[in-house]
Scaffold this motif. Sequence first.
Motif, PDB file in Angstrom:
ATOM      1  N   HIS A 281      12.129   2.571   2.101  1.00 59.29           N
ATOM      2  CA  HIS A 281      11.672   2.933   0.698  1.00 59.29           C
ATOM      3  C   HIS A 281      11.319   1.263   0.133  1.00 59.29           C
ATOM      4  O   HIS A 281      10.091   1.249  -0.462  1.00 59.29           O
ATOM      5  CB  HIS A 281      12.334   3.456  -0.035  1.00 59.29           C
ATOM      6  CG  HIS A 281      12.477   5.109   0.122  1.00 59.29           C
ATOM      7  ND1 HIS A 281      11.652   5.615   0.618  1.00 59.29           N
ATOM      8  CD2 HIS A 281      13.699   5.874   0.297  1.00 59.29           C
ATOM      9  CE1 HIS A 281      11.841   7.021   0.960  1.00 59.29           C
ATOM     10  NE2 HIS A 281      13.496   6.870   0.783  1.00 59.29           N
ATOM     11  N   GLN A 282      11.993   0.348   0.107  1.00 60.17           N
ATOM     12  CA  GLN A 282      11.878  -0.895  -0.105  1.00 60.17           C
ATOM     13  C   GLN A 282      10.770  -1.724   0.547  1.00 60.17           C
ATOM     14  O   GLN A 282       9.970  -2.307  -0.348  1.00 60.17           O
ATOM     15  CB  GLN A 282      13.391  -1.633  -0.078  1.00 60.17           C
ATOM     16  CG  GLN A 282      14.599  -1.272  -0.880  1.00 60.17           C
ATOM     17  CD  GLN A 282      15.432  -2.251  -0.814  1.00 60.17           C
ATOM     18  OE1 GLN A 282      15.858  -2.722   0.231  1.00 60.17           O
ATOM     19  NE2 GLN A 282      16.334  -2.453  -1.924  1.00 60.17           N
ATOM     20  N   SER A 283      10.780  -1.503   1.791  1.00 65.45           N
ATOM     21  CA  SER A 283       9.709  -1.967   2.659  1.00 65.45           C
ATOM     22  C   SER A 283       8.324  -1.515   2.362  1.00 65.45           C
ATOM     23  O   SER A 283       7.346  -2.367   2.353  1.00 65.45           O
ATOM     24  CB  SER A 283      10.229  -1.896   4.099  1.00 65.45           C
ATOM     25  OG  SER A 283      10.038  -0.632   4.422  1.00 65.45           O
ATOM     26  N   LEU A 284       8.376  -0.239   2.022  1.00 69.73           N
ATOM     27  CA  LEU A 284       6.910   0.200   1.775  1.00 69.73           C
ATOM     28  C   LEU A 284       6.293  -0.404   0.374  1.00 69.73           C
ATOM     29  O   LEU A 284       5.322  -0.548   0.255  1.00 69.73           O
ATOM     30  CB  LEU A 284       6.815   1.827   1.617  1.00 69.73           C
ATOM     31  CG  LEU A 284       5.675   2.468   1.285  1.00 69.73           C
ATOM     32  CD1 LEU A 284       4.673   2.239   2.487  1.00 69.73           C
ATOM     33  CD2 LEU A 284       5.717   3.901   1.336  1.00 69.73           C
ATOM     34  N   ALA A 285       7.545   0.049  -0.550  1.00 72.10           N
ATOM     35  CA  ALA A 285       7.116  -0.738  -2.090  1.00 72.10           C
ATOM     36  C   ALA A 285       6.647  -2.454  -1.816  1.00 72.10           C
ATOM     37  O   ALA A 285       5.716  -2.719  -2.501  1.00 72.10           O
ATOM     38  CB  ALA A 285       8.382  -0.690  -2.775  1.00 72.10           C
ATOM     39  N   ALA A 286       7.293  -2.974  -1.028  1.00 69.92           N
ATOM     40  CA  ALA A 286       6.928  -4.397  -0.721  1.00 69.92           C
ATOM     41  C   ALA A 286       5.489  -4.632  -0.202  1.00 69.92           C
ATOM     42  O   ALA A 286       4.753  -5.496  -0.575  1.00 69.92           O
ATOM     43  CB  ALA A 286       7.904  -5.040   0.048  1.00 69.92           C
ATOM     44  N   PHE A 287       5.252  -3.659   0.630  1.00 70.50           N
ATOM     45  CA  PHE A 287       3.954  -3.709   1.241  1.00 70.50           C
ATOM     46  C   PHE A 287       2.922  -3.398   0.244  1.00 70.50           C
ATOM     47  O   PHE A 287       1.845  -4.317   0.179  1.00 70.50           O
ATOM     48  CB  PHE A 287       4.059  -2.971   2.446  1.00 70.50           C
ATOM     49  CG  PHE A 287       2.435  -2.497   2.818  1.00 70.50           C
ATOM     50  CD1 PHE A 287       1.791  -3.432   3.462  1.00 70.50           C
ATOM     51  CD2 PHE A 287       2.047  -1.205   2.916  1.00 70.50           C
ATOM     52  CE1 PHE A 287       0.504  -2.782   4.096  1.00 70.50           C
ATOM     53  CE2 PHE A 287       0.803  -0.700   3.033  1.00 70.50           C
ATOM     54  CZ  PHE A 287       0.134  -1.629   3.618  1.00 70.50           C
ATOM     55  N   LEU A 288       3.035  -2.450  -0.520  1.00 65.77           N
ATOM     56  CA  LEU A 288       2.172  -2.036  -1.355  1.00 65.77           C
ATOM     57  C   LEU A 288       1.923  -3.118  -2.641  1.00 65.77           C
ATOM     58  O   LEU A 288       1.062  -3.559  -3.185  1.00 65.77           O
ATOM     59  CB  LEU A 288       2.513  -0.574  -2.024  1.00 65.77           C
ATOM     60  CG  LEU A 288       2.441   0.534  -1.080  1.00 65.77           C
ATOM     61  CD1 LEU A 288       2.668   1.776  -1.729  1.00 65.77           C
ATOM     62  CD2 LEU A 288       0.998   0.499  -0.467  1.00 65.77           C
ATOM     63  N   ASP A 289       3.228  -3.632  -3.102  1.00 70.80           N
ATOM     64  CA  ASP A 289       3.142  -4.532  -3.907  1.00 70.80           C
ATOM     65  C   ASP A 289       2.324  -6.035  -3.371  1.00 70.80           C
ATOM     66  O   ASP A 289       1.698  -6.724  -4.360  1.00 70.80           O
ATOM     67  CB  ASP A 289       4.638  -5.157  -4.276  1.00 70.80           C
ATOM     68  CG  ASP A 289       5.085  -4.129  -5.266  1.00 70.80           C
ATOM     69  OD1 ASP A 289       4.291  -3.348  -6.019  1.00 70.80           O
ATOM     70  OD2 ASP A 289       6.383  -4.398  -5.448  1.00 70.80           O
ATOM     71  N   GLY A 290       2.545  -6.216  -2.068  1.00 73.25           N
ATOM     72  CA  GLY A 290       1.723  -7.271  -1.539  1.00 73.25           C
ATOM     73  C   GLY A 290       0.192  -7.317  -1.407  1.00 73.25           C
ATOM     74  O   GLY A 290      -0.438  -8.069  -1.706  1.00 73.25           O
TER      75      GLY A 290
END
Length: 348
Positions: free
Chosen positions: A155-164
């Motif tokens: 979940h954290q990594s998907l959020a980081a990808f979308l934030d990026g």
Amino acid sequence: MSHSPTVPRTDGFHLPVFPRSLPVVYHPHAAQTEFRSNAWVRRYLESCCTSQTQLMRLLRQRVGLYGPLVAPLTDRDRVLALADFYHFVGLIDDLAADHTGGLGASPGGARAAFDRITAEFGDPGSATTPFGLAAADLWQRMSPDLSSRQQHRFHQSLAAFLDGIAAELPYQLTGTVPDYPAYIDIRLASFGCDFICLLNEYAAAVDVSDLSRSPELRAVHDHAMRQMILVNDVLSLRKEHGDPMNAVRVLEHHDRLPLQQAVDEVAARAAAHEHRYLQARDAARRQLAHRPDVDAYLRAMDHLLAGAQEFEYLTPRYLGDGAVWDGSTTGWVSPVPADPAAANGLPS
């Protein structure tokens, strides 16, 4: 295609040869996986596309082969889930690259849409949007094979990808070119590096969450992810030249390098990271020799880097819609093909 131009040309660039020191392996069920993943796209992502034209272009990009190339040793269910997931994030990336409307029109609109996607991935029972329904299917299939720590990291990594991706938009909408350190920081998120490493664990059927931030694996990840980003920047340049979020454009702008010199420098940096990755990998293998799960993870990381590069050569996503790779890994790359549908191999 001219492999060694005898006179300087300014209408494109000569693609340098990358080291390719890691083994390229195709999953034994690669063809079936691509076929089944394309069917999943039609079922879950068709309504996410803006048109049938976009849907067909997505399918022609052969993203269904990415999973079989980056995870050639995993089982059939996991490789299919990986193929579907990379279709999922690949379409998000495509939609964000369209700045005429939808996800790519404004940072605020993109963040709102990405917040919904993140929430629905975390709570499949709430899924109502097309992306949410696709996310729910992916999560139902993948989460049983992830530990609680890995689920949290997912979940954290998907959020980081979308934030990026959202963080890239102001640069793309204004044409502002970040400096190299800022560029790398943003790309480590928007390239999906956190979930790429996590899904490498998923492919290897291991959980190294306790070591994911250790000095040994941090060095492996630092060089592996930068190698992937920079190789992608060169091999996708035909599609992305002029995009401020590309290392070649960064060096052209900030270091005042001509296009060919910028391409060569980015390729040299990618090669240096590949060499340092190999050193870091071997050091981690020695230092963590008591952990067979780490050894499996590192073998999978080799396949990840090699497979990602192989995919970038063969996909029409970068060479142009309709292009068919002829196996060439160097040659003259022109900005726009005279006949994209007839392009074969590296365009010349």
